[in-house]
Write a protein that holds these residues in place. Structure first.
Motif, mmCIF file in Angstrom:
data_model
loop_
_atom_site.group_PDB
_atom_site.id
_atom_site.type_symbol
_atom_site.label_atom_id
_atom_site.label_comp_id
_atom_site.label_asym_id
_atom_site.label_seq_id
_atom_site.Cartn_x
_atom_site.Cartn_y
_atom_site.Cartn_z
ATOM 1 N N CYS A 124 -14.517 40.781 11.629
ATOM 2 C CA CYS A 124 -13.105 40.494 11.891
ATOM 3 C C CYS A 124 -12.837 42.155 10.876
ATOM 4 C CB CYS A 124 -13.156 39.232 10.955
ATOM 5 S SG CYS A 124 -13.765 38.940 8.664
ATOM 6 N N LYS A 125 -11.297 42.123 11.110
ATOM 7 C CA LYS A 125 -10.950 43.163 10.467
ATOM 8 C C LYS A 125 -11.352 43.005 8.841
ATOM 9 C CE LYS A 125 -6.872 45.282 9.671
ATOM 10 N NZ LYS A 125 -5.982 45.203 9.055
ATOM 11 N N GLU A 126 -11.076 41.961 8.207
ATOM 12 C CA GLU A 126 -11.538 42.132 6.705
ATOM 13 C C GLU A 126 -12.504 42.507 6.275
ATOM 14 O OE1 GLU A 126 -9.407 39.348 8.077
ATOM 15 O OE2 GLU A 126 -7.927 40.257 7.828
ATOM 16 N N CYS A 127 -14.019 41.745 7.217
ATOM 17 C CA CYS A 127 -15.091 42.495 6.706
ATOM 18 C C CYS A 127 -15.666 44.258 6.800
ATOM 19 C CB CYS A 127 -15.881 41.026 7.350
ATOM 20 S SG CYS A 127 -15.838 39.530 6.586
ATOM 21 N N GLU A 186 -13.144 46.250 6.997
ATOM 22 C CA GLU A 186 -12.454 47.028 5.921
ATOM 23 C C GLU A 186 -13.964 47.325 4.622
ATOM 24 O OE1 GLU A 186 -8.731 46.100 5.664
ATOM 25 O OE2 GLU A 186 -8.083 46.841 7.365
ATOM 26 N N ALA A 187 -14.239 46.342 4.326
ATOM 27 C CA ALA A 187 -14.797 45.588 3.483
ATOM 28 C C ALA A 187 -15.504 46.524 3.175
ATOM 29 C CB ALA A 187 -15.012 44.029 2.764
#
Length: 150
Positions: A118-121, A123-124
């Motif tokens: 997903c976008k958040e993971c 980016e992390a």
């Protein structure tokens, strides 16, 4: 369209839409690769091999050829990723983040059909990779100075 719930948690409508999207992208990229290969072959066969180039022209032709090959290679890698995505779809793992397990937004999958996070993971992960590179560079620079003083 049937929208019953599948055993993997994805409804049939989403499954069919994602499968169609992946297959369409696969066909599109395969067509592009075949066209590029056909163009490269026709240029070779059209007599360009018999032309005499000066050093600058020869160098430019080599660079253009390298770029063309790199583009074909990138498209082939994308095809492999789409094939892997189709396999994950059949297994029921496609569309779910490798890290957190949450459903990847449909909008993200449309833009990047072989996304595994997903976008958040993602980016992390990118931040963590960048941090690791920075630390490795610092360690490398530190060892360089250490080696110079020995």
């Amino acid at each position: 369209m049937n929208t019953t719930k599948r055993t993997d948690g994805m409804n049939d409508g989403r499954y069919l839409d994602l499968k169609r999207m992946l297959e369409d992208r696969q066909k599109e990229i395969l067509s592009e690769v075949q066209e590029r290969i056909r163009d490269a072959r026709s240029e070779s066969a059209s007599g360009k091999l018999n032309e005499v180039f000066d050093a600058g022209e020869s160098s430019e032709a080599d660079i253009q050829e390298d770029i063309e090959f790199a583009l074909i290679q990138m498209k082939a890698e994308t095809l492999n990723k789409i094939t892997e995505a189709l396999a994950r779809l059949e297994e029921g793992a496609y569309g779910y983040c490798f890290d957190c397990g949450e459903e990847i937004l449909h909008k993200r999958l449309r833009a990047l059909p072989f996304a595994v996070r997903c976008k958040e993971c993602e980016e992390a992960r990118e931040v963590a990779v960048q941090r690791e590179r920075t630390l490795a560079q610092r360690r490398g620079a530190g060892s360089l100075f250490f080696d110079m003083s020995s």
